[in-house]
Enzyme design. Sequence first.
Site, mmCIF file in Angstrom:
data_model
loop_
_atom_site.group_PDB
_atom_site.id
_atom_site.type_symbol
_atom_site.label_atom_id
_atom_site.label_comp_id
_atom_site.label_asym_id
_atom_site.label_seq_id
_atom_site.Cartn_x
_atom_site.Cartn_y
_atom_site.Cartn_z
ATOM 1 N N LYS A 90 -58.556 46.020 -6.525
ATOM 2 C CA LYS A 90 -59.645 46.772 -5.880
ATOM 3 C C LYS A 90 -60.067 47.984 -6.716
ATOM 4 O O LYS A 90 -61.217 48.400 -6.689
ATOM 5 C CB LYS A 90 -59.232 47.218 -4.474
ATOM 6 N N GLU A 112 -65.689 51.011 3.344
ATOM 7 C CA GLU A 112 -65.008 50.361 4.474
ATOM 8 C C GLU A 112 -63.675 49.848 3.965
ATOM 9 O O GLU A 112 -63.522 49.584 2.775
ATOM 10 C CB GLU A 112 -65.844 49.189 4.992
ATOM 11 N N SER A 380 -53.386 39.210 -7.219
ATOM 12 C CA SER A 380 -54.393 40.263 -7.033
ATOM 13 C C SER A 380 -53.788 41.597 -6.602
ATOM 14 O O SER A 380 -54.386 42.644 -6.812
ATOM 15 C CB SER A 380 -55.437 39.805 -6.008
HETATM 16 C C1 LIG Z 1 -54.240 42.414 -2.789
HETATM 17 C C2 LIG Z 1 -55.504 41.842 -2.243
HETATM 18 N N1 LIG Z 1 -55.908 40.639 -2.655
HETATM 19 C C3 LIG Z 1 -57.047 40.074 -2.198
HETATM 20 C C4 LIG Z 1 -57.829 40.721 -1.248
HETATM 21 C C5 LIG Z 1 -59.052 40.026 -0.756
HETATM 22 O O1 LIG Z 1 -60.222 40.576 -1.215
HETATM 23 P P1 LIG Z 1 -61.151 39.848 -2.283
HETATM 24 O O2 LIG Z 1 -61.362 38.446 -1.786
HETATM 25 O O3 LIG Z 1 -62.378 40.646 -2.304
HETATM 26 O O4 LIG Z 1 -60.435 39.833 -3.584
HETATM 27 C C6 LIG Z 1 -57.453 41.994 -0.774
HETATM 28 C C7 LIG Z 1 -58.270 42.720 0.216
HETATM 29 O O5 LIG Z 1 -57.913 43.727 0.753
HETATM 30 C C8 LIG Z 1 -56.259 42.573 -1.293
HETATM 31 O O6 LIG Z 1 -55.834 43.782 -0.876
#
Ligand SMILES: Cc1ncc(COP(=O)(O)O)c(C=O)c1O
Length: 410
Positions: A90, A112, A380
């Site tokens: 993020k 948000e 992620s």
């Molecule tokens: C660690 C992590 N991975 C994935 C996501 C999902 O978001 P996005 O699909 O935008 O990557 C989030 C959302 O809060 C997150 O904190």
Amino acid sequence: MSEATTTADYFGAYGGRYVGETLRPALDQLAAEFPRAWRDPDFQRELQRTQKDFIGRPTPFLYAENVSRALGGADIYIKMEGLAHTGAHKINNAVGQALLARRLGKKRVIAETGAGQHGLATAAACARLGLSCRVYMGAVDVARQRPNVFAMEMLGAEVMSIDAGSRTLKDAINAALRDWSASFPDTHYLIGSALGPSPFPEMVRRLQAVVGAETKAQMRETGADFAALVACVGGGSNAIGFFSPFIDGSAPRLIGVEAGGRGTGAGDNASRMTGGVARVGVAHGYKSRFLMDDDGQLLPTHSISAGLDYPGIGPQLADLGESGRVEFTAATDAEALDALRFFARHEGVLFALESAHAAAAAMRLAPAIGRGRAIAVNMSGRGDKDLFITAKALDRENWLAFLQSEIDHA
Ligand SMILES: Cc1ncc(COP(=O)(O)O)c(C=O)c1O
């Protein structure tokens, strides 16, 4: 509500700019200024410096040799995005948009957040750049993500708890859009995923594409033959960034993993591409596939991971799913927890619950793809943020006893 007429705002049938007239000047300004900033060597220099020194880029690309051996199929590599500052991808988007906000002369940023990861990243970016920061968060999420609320406040952000609707992420987005309608001359709305009215989906994709660009170079260095890339999909920002440099080709396979939750029933998951229940609609300023009822009201969802329970999906991923370039699958809460434990024990890597959905899909895929080829999984985020959820799910009695003793000795 009116619809933008330029086709550049769309990805196939999806995207667009479905907002009231009051927000048009703010979106027009971003659509004009972001490409200008992107081409400006000074902006790029500052972005790259911040990515290196503040975020900690490039993030590593780890050969998960123990996991690969245990599964007995394709080799698994992990893009360690969770090692980025504040613990998730993020921050790539937050830093880029905060730099843009400052360039536009904005003094205030609003955002948000659901799980709190985007709020945390935005609060950190704003503290660093001297911007004031307000984060909208549903009251239910404030209650279940208290450690992140505390951290955001430590970083100087004001966290506004929203008591409307289901009191979750979708209500926080509505509140942020309302604020922005009245405040955009001095305020930037730092949206947290590759969704919302144009130009946000494309802007967020570009800022997250650093993940894919690094991965592509790191894949080449391994000499391995990559059959597939796997990423979890909430709104879609980590997946679209990870997939970005590969979209125009036909290989490797690009696989998005949604929240299969606790089952296939309505309200039990957040599967917009795989469940057959989602429909095409408009919400939060864009057209895409949503879990919504006949009246266009967004439906309740469920996932053990707070970051994957958003009822919509970014417009570019919806289009790429429809064209078949991105394949979609789902992992359940139980599969994500199993994958979390498996990678922790075998590899010493603690996935965020969201990213553990991608790990679960990779575990299914590795034996099917077979030896001699490789899979890249985007971690992620890292799992520290989830301790209050995973400990309750995996070690309930000891965890509750610990919480009770904290209260008793407070
Ligand atoms: C660690 C992590 N991975 C994935 C996501 C999902 O978001 P996005 O699909 O935008 O990557 C989030 C959302 O809060 C997150 O904190």
